[in-house]
Design a protein around this motif. Structure first.
Motif, short mmCIF file in Angstrom:
data_model
loop_
_atom_site.label_atom_id
_atom_site.label_comp_id
_atom_site.label_asym_id
_atom_site.label_seq_id
_atom_site.Cartn_x
_atom_site.Cartn_y
_atom_site.Cartn_z
N LYS A 1 0.87 -1.18 0.00
CA LYS A 1 0.00 0.00 0.00
C LYS A 1 0.90 1.23 0.00
O LYS A 1 1.62 1.47 0.98
CB LYS A 1 -0.90 -0.01 1.23
CG LYS A 1 -1.91 -1.16 1.18
CD LYS A 1 -2.86 -1.11 2.35
CE LYS A 1 -3.93 -2.20 2.22
NZ LYS A 1 -4.78 -2.25 3.41
N GLY B 1 1.48 0.88 7.86
CA GLY B 1 2.63 0.52 8.68
C GLY B 1 3.26 -0.81 8.30
O GLY B 1 4.48 -0.96 8.29
N PHE B 2 2.41 -1.79 7.96
CA PHE B 2 2.93 -3.11 7.61
C PHE B 2 3.72 -3.04 6.30
O PHE B 2 4.80 -3.61 6.18
CB PHE B 2 1.79 -4.13 7.48
CG PHE B 2 1.02 -4.31 8.75
CD1 PHE B 2 1.55 -5.03 9.81
CD2 PHE B 2 -0.24 -3.73 8.91
CE1 PHE B 2 0.84 -5.19 10.99
CE2 PHE B 2 -0.95 -3.88 10.09
CZ PHE B 2 -0.42 -4.62 11.13
N ALA C 1 -2.27 -16.01 -4.74
CA ALA C 1 -1.48 -17.01 -4.00
C ALA C 1 -2.21 -17.44 -2.74
O ALA C 1 -1.61 -17.98 -1.82
CB ALA C 1 -0.11 -16.44 -3.66
N ASN C 2 -3.51 -17.19 -2.70
CA ASN C 2 -4.32 -17.55 -1.54
C ASN C 2 -3.71 -17.00 -0.24
O ASN C 2 -3.45 -17.74 0.71
CB ASN C 2 -4.49 -19.07 -1.48
CG ASN C 2 -5.43 -19.49 -0.37
OD1 ASN C 2 -6.35 -18.74 -0.02
ND2 ASN C 2 -5.21 -20.67 0.19
N TRP C 3 -3.48 -15.69 -0.25
CA TRP C 3 -2.91 -15.02 0.93
C TRP C 3 -3.76 -13.78 1.16
O TRP C 3 -3.88 -12.94 0.25
CB TRP C 3 -1.45 -14.64 0.64
CG TRP C 3 -0.70 -14.18 1.86
CD1 TRP C 3 -0.49 -12.89 2.25
CD2 TRP C 3 -0.02 -15.00 2.82
NE1 TRP C 3 0.26 -12.87 3.39
CE2 TRP C 3 0.56 -14.14 3.76
CE3 TRP C 3 0.13 -16.38 2.98
CZ2 TRP C 3 1.29 -14.61 4.85
CZ3 TRP C 3 0.86 -16.84 4.05
CH2 TRP C 3 1.44 -15.96 4.97
N PRO C 4 -4.39 -13.65 2.32
CA PRO C 4 -5.48 -12.67 2.44
C PRO C 4 -5.08 -11.21 2.64
O PRO C 4 -5.94 -10.34 2.53
CB PRO C 4 -6.24 -13.18 3.67
CG PRO C 4 -5.22 -13.91 4.49
CD PRO C 4 -4.25 -14.51 3.51
N THR C 5 -3.81 -10.94 2.97
CA THR C 5 -3.50 -9.55 3.37
C THR C 5 -2.35 -8.95 2.57
O THR C 5 -1.65 -9.64 1.84
CB THR C 5 -3.12 -9.52 4.88
OG1 THR C 5 -2.05 -10.45 5.09
CG2 THR C 5 -4.29 -9.90 5.76
N LEU D 1 5.73 -16.65 -3.41
CA LEU D 1 5.35 -15.85 -2.25
C LEU D 1 6.22 -16.23 -1.06
O LEU D 1 6.29 -17.39 -0.67
CB LEU D 1 3.88 -16.08 -1.91
CG LEU D 1 3.38 -15.35 -0.67
CD1 LEU D 1 3.39 -13.85 -0.86
CD2 LEU D 1 1.97 -15.81 -0.30
N VAL D 2 6.90 -15.23 -0.50
CA VAL D 2 7.71 -15.44 0.70
C VAL D 2 6.84 -15.24 1.94
O VAL D 2 6.95 -15.96 2.92
CB VAL D 2 8.90 -14.45 0.72
CG1 VAL D 2 9.62 -14.49 2.05
CG2 VAL D 2 9.87 -14.79 -0.41
N GLY D 3 5.96 -14.26 1.86
CA GLY D 3 5.05 -14.02 2.98
C GLY D 3 4.63 -12.56 3.03
O GLY D 3 4.81 -11.81 2.07
N ASP E 1 5.06 -9.89 8.63
CA ASP E 1 5.66 -10.60 9.78
C ASP E 1 6.78 -11.53 9.34
O ASP E 1 7.85 -11.56 9.94
CB ASP E 1 4.61 -11.46 10.49
CG ASP E 1 3.55 -10.61 11.16
OD1 ASP E 1 3.92 -9.59 11.77
OD2 ASP E 1 2.37 -10.97 11.08
N ILE E 2 6.52 -12.32 8.29
CA ILE E 2 7.52 -13.29 7.83
C ILE E 2 8.73 -12.56 7.27
O ILE E 2 9.88 -12.92 7.56
CB ILE E 2 6.90 -14.24 6.77
CG1 ILE E 2 5.87 -15.15 7.45
CG2 ILE E 2 7.98 -15.07 6.08
CD1 ILE E 2 5.17 -16.12 6.52
N GLU F 1 10.74 -11.31 10.15
CA GLU F 1 11.37 -12.41 10.87
C GLU F 1 12.58 -12.94 10.08
O GLU F 1 13.64 -13.20 10.66
CB GLU F 1 10.34 -13.52 11.10
CG GLU F 1 10.55 -14.22 12.43
CD GLU F 1 9.37 -15.12 12.80
OE1 GLU F 1 8.21 -14.66 12.72
OE2 GLU F 1 9.62 -16.28 13.17
#
Lengths: 110, 92
Positions: free
Chosen positions: A21, A30-31, A65-69, A79-81, A84-85, A88
């Motif tokens: 975003k 923020g994310f 990739a069936n990832w909701p956010t 997709l790595v994530g 958060d991922i 990390e």
């Protein structure tokens, strides 16, 4: 081009790409901001797609990739994530390695 | 567990059922995002810490998918953002 093809094209032609975003310079969440900052800190070029500027991608990326956010980070088309991922992996030093390997493989191909 | 917050209770229930965690913390951070475009649509921001033996030998991305899967349709409505820490009992 169909939106799913556009997304596939973006992740397959850009070794490291973040769907976020806003932009890395002007993040709007923020994310997204934290994930883009971690990628920047890895010291390699990466691509970005501002999902707020492309409503079609915003709508359809979650089912790609069936990832909701958001954000979503792709390296070598996978997709790595999300935030958060990515953070990390960055803290463990693994993100830098993934990004560097992707950049090196791409340089070899070019 | 905060019974007064129905969303926290819902998240608690769904993760408990799916992942049988040994530790589960759910925090509602929605108040920090008032005015954020996502918050205006009504979805909340939550942090979860899930410690579960179900994560053993499972890569991070798969662990997060397991948590998202446990949330099911709530990811499309009640929850705008879910910050996840997913650990095995050994890592916690």
């Amino acid at each position: 081009m169909d939106v799913m093809d556009r997304i596939r094209d973006a992740v397959e032609t850009t070794p490291v790409v973040i769907f976020m975003k806003g932009t890395p310079q002007f993040p709007q969440c923020g994310f997204s901001s934290r994930a883009a900052a971690a990628l920047s800190a890895c010291g390699q070029e990466f691509g970005y797609v501002n999902v707020l500027a492309d409503p079609e991608i915003f709508e359809n990326l979650p089912r790609f990739a069936n990832w909701p956010t958001f954000p979503q980070i792709y390296i070598n088309g996978e997709l790595v994530g999300g935030c958060d991922i990515t953070l990390e992996l960055y803290e463990k030093g693994e993100l830098k390695k993934l990004v560097e390997d992707a950049a090196a493989a791409n340089a070899k191909e070019a | 567990m905060t019974e007064e917050n129905p969303r926290i209770a819902m998240i608690h229930e769904r993760i408990t059922e799916a992942l049988k965690p040994t530790v589960l913390e759910v925090e509602d951070e929605s108040h920090k995002h008032v005015g954020h475009p996502g918050a205006q649509a009504g979805g909340g921001h939550f942090n979860v810490l899930v410690v579960s033996a179900a994560f053993e030998g499972v890569p991070l991305i798969k662990r997060h998918r397991m948590v998202y899967d446990a949330m099911g349709d709530a990811m499309e409505s009640e929850i705008h953002a879910l910050s996840i820490k997913a650990k095995t009992p050994d890592e916690a």
